[in-house]
Design an enzyme around this catalytic site. Structure first.
Site, mmCIF file in Angstrom:
data_model
loop_
_atom_site.group_PDB
_atom_site.id
_atom_site.type_symbol
_atom_site.label_atom_id
_atom_site.label_comp_id
_atom_site.label_asym_id
_atom_site.label_seq_id
_atom_site.Cartn_x
_atom_site.Cartn_y
_atom_site.Cartn_z
ATOM 1 N N SER A 86 0.832 -1.198 0.000
ATOM 2 C CA SER A 86 0.000 0.000 0.000
ATOM 3 C C SER A 86 0.874 1.258 0.000
ATOM 4 O O SER A 86 1.664 1.457 -0.908
ATOM 5 C CB SER A 86 -0.964 -0.038 1.186
ATOM 6 O OG SER A 86 -1.905 1.003 1.121
ATOM 7 N N HIS A 190 -8.333 1.324 -1.114
ATOM 8 C CA HIS A 190 -8.118 0.398 -2.230
ATOM 9 C C HIS A 190 -9.434 -0.136 -2.811
ATOM 10 O O HIS A 190 -9.535 -1.297 -3.180
ATOM 11 C CB HIS A 190 -7.187 -0.748 -1.814
ATOM 12 C CG HIS A 190 -5.862 -0.263 -1.322
ATOM 13 N ND1 HIS A 190 -4.946 0.343 -2.160
ATOM 14 C CD2 HIS A 190 -5.315 -0.230 -0.082
ATOM 15 C CE1 HIS A 190 -3.893 0.713 -1.451
ATOM 16 N NE2 HIS A 190 -4.097 0.374 -0.196
#
Length: 303
Positions: A86, A190
């Site tokens: 991430s 996400h």
């Protein structure tokens, strides 16, 4: 072959930056970064409590700063590949020379603010699934309108969506899943809920001039090695609204012939996944400067 990796949001803990600031030149570097991005990294990394550093706009720059600082303390490192989970992908971009340190911190500051703003539009969240078969779980999540936002390997999946969708998941778990654990995050990262953040990040990226990565850069999007700086930057922008496929990243590490994985500060999460999913691979978490000598020994043996 050594892989150098950087953790994502949630790895931070109160005061974790404190011992690193005692290293020669570290406090000055952090002060310069803080001035450049308008955020007192030293304060948040040493004195702020858990709630303060859970703030997306704070946590993300703090993690990238810690990753860059701890990697620099290792000295010369020649990894066979780099990757990040991430927000750790921005840290990895700095490792690979795609972005210089200030550019990486500037980009992640924009990312954190934009994702925090996007999360405020709709009440959303994320939950971890414990147990179960990944394929069965992913199919079930789609049926509920949820996104498998993190497919981390070693049986670990994180679902993301609205609070109503997550409540439905808690009542209707996938077959084999023992428990659904809500995560203390500000939104459905996400997923499509982060689309407004993509636009803001794309605008910020226009001001950057990325270099091609000096080592293989393994992307969260599909686990593939990316060879141009322009593509790395493009993926960093789109990645905030796309699932993290850390499972595919680890598959690529195996294909590259990884023998050791070193996770920069605040290490632990990715090390744990590697120990379960990459048998025979040495995995080491860099947490404090006390770990530097052991990390350097690992580098000497595997880089």
């Amino acid at each position: 072959m050594l892989v150098l990796v950087a953790p994502g949001q949630g790895a931070q803990t109160p005061g974790f930056l404190t011992p690193w600031l005692d290293l020669p030149g570290a406090a000055d570097r952090v002060a310069a970064w803080s001035e450049a991005i308008g955020l007192d990294l030293a304060h948040y990394g040493t004195k702020a409590d858990a709630e303060e550093i859970r703030d997306t706009a704070v946590a993300q720059p703090l993690l990238v700063a810690a990753g860059i600082l701890s990697a620099a303390a290792l000295g010369d490192v020649s990894p066979g590949a780099v990757a990040g989970h991430s927000v750790g992908e921005i840290t990895a971009a700095a490792f690979a020379g795609v972005l210089d340190d200030t550019a990486a911190l500037t980009l992640v500051r924009t990312r954190g603010l934009a994702m925090a703003e996007a999360a405020a539009i709709t009440e959303t969240g994320m939950s971890a699934l414990l147990g179960g078969d990944p394929e069965v779980s992913v199919a079930h999540l789609h049926q509920l309108g949820l996104t498998p936002a993190n497919i981390n390997g070693a049986g670990q999946i994180v679902a993301a969506g609205t609070l109503e969708q997550l409540a439905a998941l808690n009542e209707d778990k996938p077959e084999g899943v023992r428990k659904v654990v809500p995560l203390k995050v500000a939104g459905a990262f996400h997923t499509h809920h982060m689309a407004p953040a993509v636009d803001k990040l794309a605008e910020a990226a226009k001001a950057l001039t990325p270099a091609d990565p000096s080592v293989p850069y393994v992307s969260n999007k599909d686990g593939q090695s990316v060879t141009t700086g322009a593509e790395v930057l493009d993926r960093l922008v789109g990645q905030v609204a796309n699932p993290v496929r850390w499972d595919l990243c680890m598959e690529t590490f195996q294909q590259l012939g990884v023998t050791a994985l070193l996770e920069v500060c605040p290490g632990g999460t990715l090390t744990g996944l590697a120990k379960r999913a990459l048998p025979g691979v040495r995995a080491f978490a860099l947490k404090t400067p006390d770990d530097l000598d052991a990390a350097r020994e690992l580098i000497a043996e595997h880089a």
